[in-house]
Design an enzyme around this catalytic site. Sequence first.
Site, PDB file in Angstrom:
ATOM      1  N   LYS A 148       9.552   8.881  -3.202  1.00 58.51           N
ATOM      2  CA  LYS A 148       8.959   7.837  -3.870  1.00 58.51           C
ATOM      3  C   LYS A 148       7.455   8.382  -4.091  1.00 58.51           C
ATOM      4  CE  LYS A 148       7.863   3.829  -2.772  1.00 58.51           C
ATOM      5  NZ  LYS A 148       6.486   3.799  -2.119  1.00 58.51           N
ATOM      6  N   HIS A 178      13.477   4.741   1.520  1.00 57.46           N
ATOM      7  CA  HIS A 178      13.642   4.636   2.901  1.00 57.46           C
ATOM      8  C   HIS A 178      14.499   3.092   3.194  1.00 57.46           C
ATOM      9  CE1 HIS A 178       9.984   2.609   3.054  1.00 57.46           C
ATOM     10  NE2 HIS A 178      10.051   2.435   4.375  1.00 57.46           N
ATOM     11  N   ASP A 235       4.413   0.385  -5.716  1.00 57.59           N
ATOM     12  CA  ASP A 235       4.614   0.998  -4.615  1.00 57.59           C
ATOM     13  C   ASP A 235       5.881   0.230  -3.628  1.00 57.59           C
ATOM     14  OD1 ASP A 235       3.792   2.282  -2.167  1.00 57.59           O
ATOM     15  OD2 ASP A 235       2.917   0.383  -1.161  1.00 57.59           O
ATOM     16  N   HIS A 240      11.802  -0.626  -3.463  1.00 60.36           N
ATOM     17  CA  HIS A 240      12.470  -1.385  -2.224  1.00 60.36           C
ATOM     18  C   HIS A 240      13.025  -2.854  -2.724  1.00 60.36           C
ATOM     19  CE1 HIS A 240      10.623   2.247  -0.424  1.00 60.36           C
ATOM     20  NE2 HIS A 240       9.557   1.559  -0.206  1.00 60.36           N
TER      21      HIS A 240
HETATM   22  C1  BG6 Z   1       6.178   2.623   1.637  1.00 58.48           C
HETATM   23  C2  BG6 Z   1       4.992   2.141   0.756  1.00 58.48           C
HETATM   24  O1  BG6 Z   1       7.300   3.077   0.642  1.00 58.48           O
HETATM   25  O2  BG6 Z   1       6.828   1.443   2.431  1.00 58.48           O
HETATM   26  C3  BG6 Z   1       3.973   1.650   1.766  1.00 58.48           C
HETATM   27  O3  BG6 Z   1       4.557   3.036   0.267  1.00 58.48           O
HETATM   28  C4  BG6 Z   1       4.625   0.486   2.724  1.00 58.48           C
HETATM   29  O4  BG6 Z   1       2.987   0.990   1.326  1.00 58.48           O
HETATM   30  C5  BG6 Z   1       5.988   0.829   3.302  1.00 58.48           C
HETATM   31  O5  BG6 Z   1       3.964   0.124   3.687  1.00 58.48           O
HETATM   32  C6  BG6 Z   1       6.766  -0.260   3.985  1.00 58.48           C
HETATM   33  O6  BG6 Z   1       7.782   0.246   4.487  1.00 58.48           O
HETATM   34  P1  BG6 Z   1       8.290  -0.329   5.784  1.00 58.48           P
HETATM   35  O7  BG6 Z   1       9.373   0.227   6.421  1.00 58.48           O
HETATM   36  O8  BG6 Z   1       7.259  -0.489   7.084  1.00 58.48           O
HETATM   37  O9  BG6 Z   1       8.824  -1.885   5.515  1.00 58.48           O
END
Ligand code: BG6
Length: 501
Positions: A148, A178, A235, A240
């Site tokens: 992404k 992810h 982002d 997500h």
């Molecule tokens: C990423 C974003 O996809 O996810 C980041 O680009 C963010 O800005 C991150 O910090 C958060 O992921 P997680 O797994 O720490 O919640």
Amino acid sequence: MENQVIIIFGGSGDLTGRKLMPALFNLYKSDGLSLDSVIIGVGRTPYTKEKYREYLLSKGDYELTDDKLKSFVEKIDYFQMDLSNENDYKQLKKKLLATGIKNYLFYLATPPSMYGIIPANLKRAELNREEKGESGEVIGSRRVIVEKPFGYDLESAVEMNRAIGEVFPEKQIFRIDHYLGKETVQNILALRFANTIFEPIWNRHYIERVEITAVENMGIESRGGFYDGIGALRDMVQNHLIQLLALIAMEPPIYFGEQEFRDEVVKVYKSLNQIPKENIPSQVVRGQYISGEKRGIVAAAYREERGVNPDSSTETFLAMKVNIANWRWEGVPFYIRTGKQMPTKVTEIVIHFRQTPHRLFSCREECPEQNQLIIRIQPDEGMVLKYDMKIPGSGFNVTQVPMDFTYSKLGAVNADDAYSRLIEEALSGDNTLFTRSDAVEASWRYFAPILECFGNGTSIPLYGYPAGSWGPLESETIIENGHKWTNPCKNLTNTNLYCEL
Ligand code: BG6
């Protein structure tokens, strides 16, 4: 699993060093990577193989005494090339052929501007075509993982889908999010579809509202240059958070297969109720952090961060109300929010059930809230069901009590394993947990009018919020019926799942 060559474009980038290599190492340690597989980092920087390995070891969080680390590092090679130069791909091809391994997994961990160029060059070098055996079976797979952000808006996502789709069939494309690799995110599916008790009440008749919060207590760290052109919606929300919403809202797939599961996700995206332009300002709140004190330390304002335009109007916080127009969810608001420089790092989903139709009992002080199911994605992965019980003693007073489950009771939960899990799935050719092209486009389509309002700069205000706070107070105004956001922890030094209870 068969031997593979994993080719990482963007091999000297931050993501490769901090996330991908450690994830591959985890996979190797858990026997998820076959012994003779090879990893080739590809980039412009002129590293020797040895220097590249040293660089990687300095970037990731490794236990240097781990006896498997040495043999893992020996699998890593480096290839210096110009990603825009067609001829360099011919050299890359020679290098791949020299490994003697037939299966290639290309990982695009570069800036998205390269997502069209790399596949086109792979095609010119005939590195995209799978090798088939005599009876048509695949004997040399060609797969591509795409990081992404997948697109900047609807138009660019469509164009990216077209460019990559011209080179690889959908079955060979793995758009990674992810969040879908996180254990607790996958567990939403088990909670909903492996139990009988939730499904009958999982609808508008019993659920009053849903909150999805994914906040972080860090700023944008060294990513200013990237983040400033992106913002919180692109982002975190478009991928997500909307993915989490889909898992909560989707219909049961008839079978947990890649087509069936992803069809249901797409149906949710297509049912998102497009917000009319005139309602966007009352359903979407944007914020940007200003300087503030976090546990005694003064954090800089976003506009003072390295790589950020001092007049930037990029949002670092976003809260919005989403409605789903379908039979199950009509009238149930889904509130989602994300932000940087918040008081804590937590991702949590709160399902608020409806109030009982009639209140029979008194309550001693404040009356307890309606039933809630809290799904804590991270940290302290687990769930809490809050329900009411009689307080022992005279009278008939009720209070709210928790029934809890901590995910670690089932075994070690390693929140950092999301990438390992997803790379393993890609290596085995299973794209169930990856985003399909139509899902990406449906999601961007929903957000397009909102992004347009951001673009013209005036229709959605950008509120400042002090670093270390829960975002602009205006975010409370999008919640209906006098309710408030559920902030995960009252006592912020306590990241325990039960801190709010
Ligand atoms: C990423 C974003 O996809 O996810 C980041 O680009 C963010 O800005 C991150 O910090 C958060 O992921 P997680 O797994 O720490 O919640």
